[in-house]
Design a protein around this motif. Structure first.
Motif, PDB file in Angstrom:
ATOM      1  N   HIS A 208       0.814  -1.207   0.000  1.00 42.96           N
ATOM      2  CA  HIS A 208       0.000   0.000   0.000  1.00 42.96           C
ATOM      3  C   HIS A 208       0.861   1.276   0.000  1.00 42.96           C
ATOM      4  O   HIS A 208       0.360   2.367   0.292  1.00 42.96           O
ATOM      5  CB  HIS A 208      -0.938   0.002   1.202  1.00 42.96           C
ATOM      6  N   SER A 209       2.141   1.113  -0.288  1.00 46.22           N
ATOM      7  CA  SER A 209       3.058   2.245  -0.315  1.00 46.22           C
ATOM      8  C   SER A 209       3.694   2.357  -1.695  1.00 46.22           C
ATOM      9  O   SER A 209       3.704   1.398  -2.475  1.00 46.22           O
ATOM     10  CB  SER A 209       4.162   2.071   0.735  1.00 46.22           C
ATOM     11  N   ARG A 210       4.217   3.530  -1.970  1.00 48.66           N
ATOM     12  CA  ARG A 210       4.925   3.707  -3.235  1.00 48.66           C
ATOM     13  C   ARG A 210       6.359   3.221  -3.085  1.00 48.66           C
ATOM     14  O   ARG A 210       7.143   3.782  -2.314  1.00 48.66           O
ATOM     15  CB  ARG A 210       4.911   5.180  -3.647  1.00 48.66           C
ATOM     16  N   VAL A 211       6.694   2.167  -3.803  1.00 45.53           N
ATOM     17  CA  VAL A 211       8.057   1.636  -3.827  1.00 45.53           C
ATOM     18  C   VAL A 211       8.432   1.400  -5.281  1.00 45.53           C
ATOM     19  O   VAL A 211       7.766   0.652  -5.998  1.00 45.53           O
ATOM     20  CB  VAL A 211       8.186   0.311  -3.044  1.00 45.53           C
ATOM     21  N   GLU A 212       9.483   2.041  -5.722  1.00 42.34           N
ATOM     22  CA  GLU A 212       9.940   1.913  -7.113  1.00 42.34           C
ATOM     23  C   GLU A 212      11.364   1.370  -7.133  1.00 42.34           C
ATOM     24  O   GLU A 212      12.247   1.893  -6.453  1.00 42.34           O
ATOM     25  CB  GLU A 212       9.895   3.266  -7.817  1.00 42.34           C
ATOM     26  N   ASN A 213      11.562   0.301  -7.903  1.00 41.68           N
ATOM     27  CA  ASN A 213      12.900  -0.262  -8.086  1.00 41.68           C
ATOM     28  C   ASN A 213      13.427   0.134  -9.457  1.00 41.68           C
ATOM     29  O   ASN A 213      12.742  -0.039 -10.471  1.00 41.68           O
ATOM     30  CB  ASN A 213      12.860  -1.789  -7.973  1.00 41.68           C
TER      31      ASN A 213
END
Length: 373
Positions: free
Chosen positions: A338-343
């Motif tokens: 539910h969080s913004r995580v970008e790899n």
């Protein structure tokens, strides 16, 4: 009396040399042998410092690293607790002074000068602060706790005290290697101060494996070397070779010259790295106390990610040619649905992503942080 004076002088020299190498814990256990040995091994007390370095030389080397930065910048020591000072480089254009500032935290053995290829680009859209972590670079080098948890807290509290002194309400934290680890640790404790995190090849996230994979066993000779050097700080060898140190850096790490070849054709980078890492070991000793078995973290970060508030967005950047396992980035994304995580993976870059592919790195960071303001 003369013999006793010579022995006392030599004793002090040997103790100082052992301190420089960073083996304080060994002094008491081996001193009996050393004291006996120096009775017949006279070493004149007037010998020059074993490592050809000084605070002034470090400052000069940093100035050389930053000579190609075009944006106007200032540098100062910012006071934190216990009389310590954190060395800080600031770029703040009047046009972007109201934007959320970006704070750069270097990795193990680094310093503000290593961001030389990034400062101009990153400061075009917001103020940028680059900080020498406590115990590294031109910041003070105090004694850290030997306890991993307490040492980590010393780093984190110094960052918070620095933030308060500089007067930042909130910030974007960008950390490389150890700096990435500390960025998350800080954000867990002070979530209201962090608008976005950029973790660049972060150290210390996965847990120490219980067993070694059958197809990747650790050779016996590596285990033996690890056991032999375990009492020493990671960079003790660089101090131990004394005047050969600068040549050793140039020989073992010629890649650093290539990373900054667009800026320098001489040994500017090697000189800076050398002077960064042969000063009194402080942050280096803290890092050693925070690690176990071939560099794994005593207190890995992945099991603590559930303590991080879900509202803090995270960008994780890896180099495609790095030896660092990028699985931690994917795990973090899975842990925070539910969080913004970008790899992000930057092609052609190794562990020092920001130096290997600076243009691509700068572009990706600016793009990732565009939504902050």
């Amino acid at each position: 009396m003369a013999e006793q004076a010579v022995t006392a002088a030599n004793s002090g020299l040997v103790q100082r040399m052992m301190s420089v190498v960073g083996t304080h814990s060994l002094v008491s256990s081996v001193w009996g042998y050393v004291d006996t040995t120096i009775k017949w091994c006279w070493i004149p007390s007037w010998l020059p410092s074993w490592c050809p370095t000084s605070q002034i030389q470090l400052q000069t080397a940093e100035d050389m690293m930053l000579r190609c930065v075009e944006s106007p910048f200032s540098k100062q020591h910012v006071p934190v607790s216990n009389g310590n000072l954190l060395w800080t480089l600031t770029i703040s254009d009047e046009r972007v002074k109201d934007k959320t500032p970006m704070v750069l935290l270097h990795g193990f053995g680094g310093g503000v000068g290593l961001w030389a290829q990034n400062l101009d680009a990153l400061s075009q859209r917001r103020p940028v602060f680059a900080v020498d972590l406590l115990g590294f670079g031109q910041s003070n080098r105090p004694l850290f706790s030997v306890d991993a948890h307490e040492a980590e807290d010393q780093f984190v509290e110094s960052i918070e005290q620095w933030r308060a002194k500089v007067g930042l309400e909130s910030m974007i934290l960008l950390g490389h290697n150890l700096g990435g680890f500390l960025a998350v640790s800080y954000s867990i404790k002070y979530p209201g101060r962090v608008k976005h995190m950029v973790l660049v090849e972060p150290w210390g996230f996965p847990e120490t494996p219980d067993t070694v994979e059958a197809d990747r066993p650790i050779p016996v000779w590596i285990k033996a070397l690890g056991a032999m050097f375990s009492p020493f700080n990671p960079l003790a060898g660089l101090r131990l070779v004394g005047p050969l140190g600068p040549t050793l850096v140039q020989t073992l790490r010629p890649d650093f010259k290539r990373k900054f070849s667009s800026m320098f054709t001489d040994n500017t980078v090697a000189e800076y790295i050398y002077h960064l890492n042969v000063q009194t070991p402080s942050g280096e000793t803290a890092f050693k106390n925070m690690t176990v078995n071939y560099g794994w973290a005593v207190r890995p970060m992945l099991p603590r990610m559930d303590q991080l508030q879900p509202k803090i967005p995270i960008t994780i950047i890896y180099g495609s040619r790095s030896s660092i396992d990028s699985n931690s980035g994917r795990t973090i994304k899975d842990m925070r649905p539910h969080s913004r995580v970008e790899n992000i993976t930057i092609r052609g870059a190794g562990h020092y992503v920001y130096a290997d592919q600076p243009e691509d790195f700068n572009h990706r960071v600016l793009e990732a942080c565009d939504g902050v303001d």
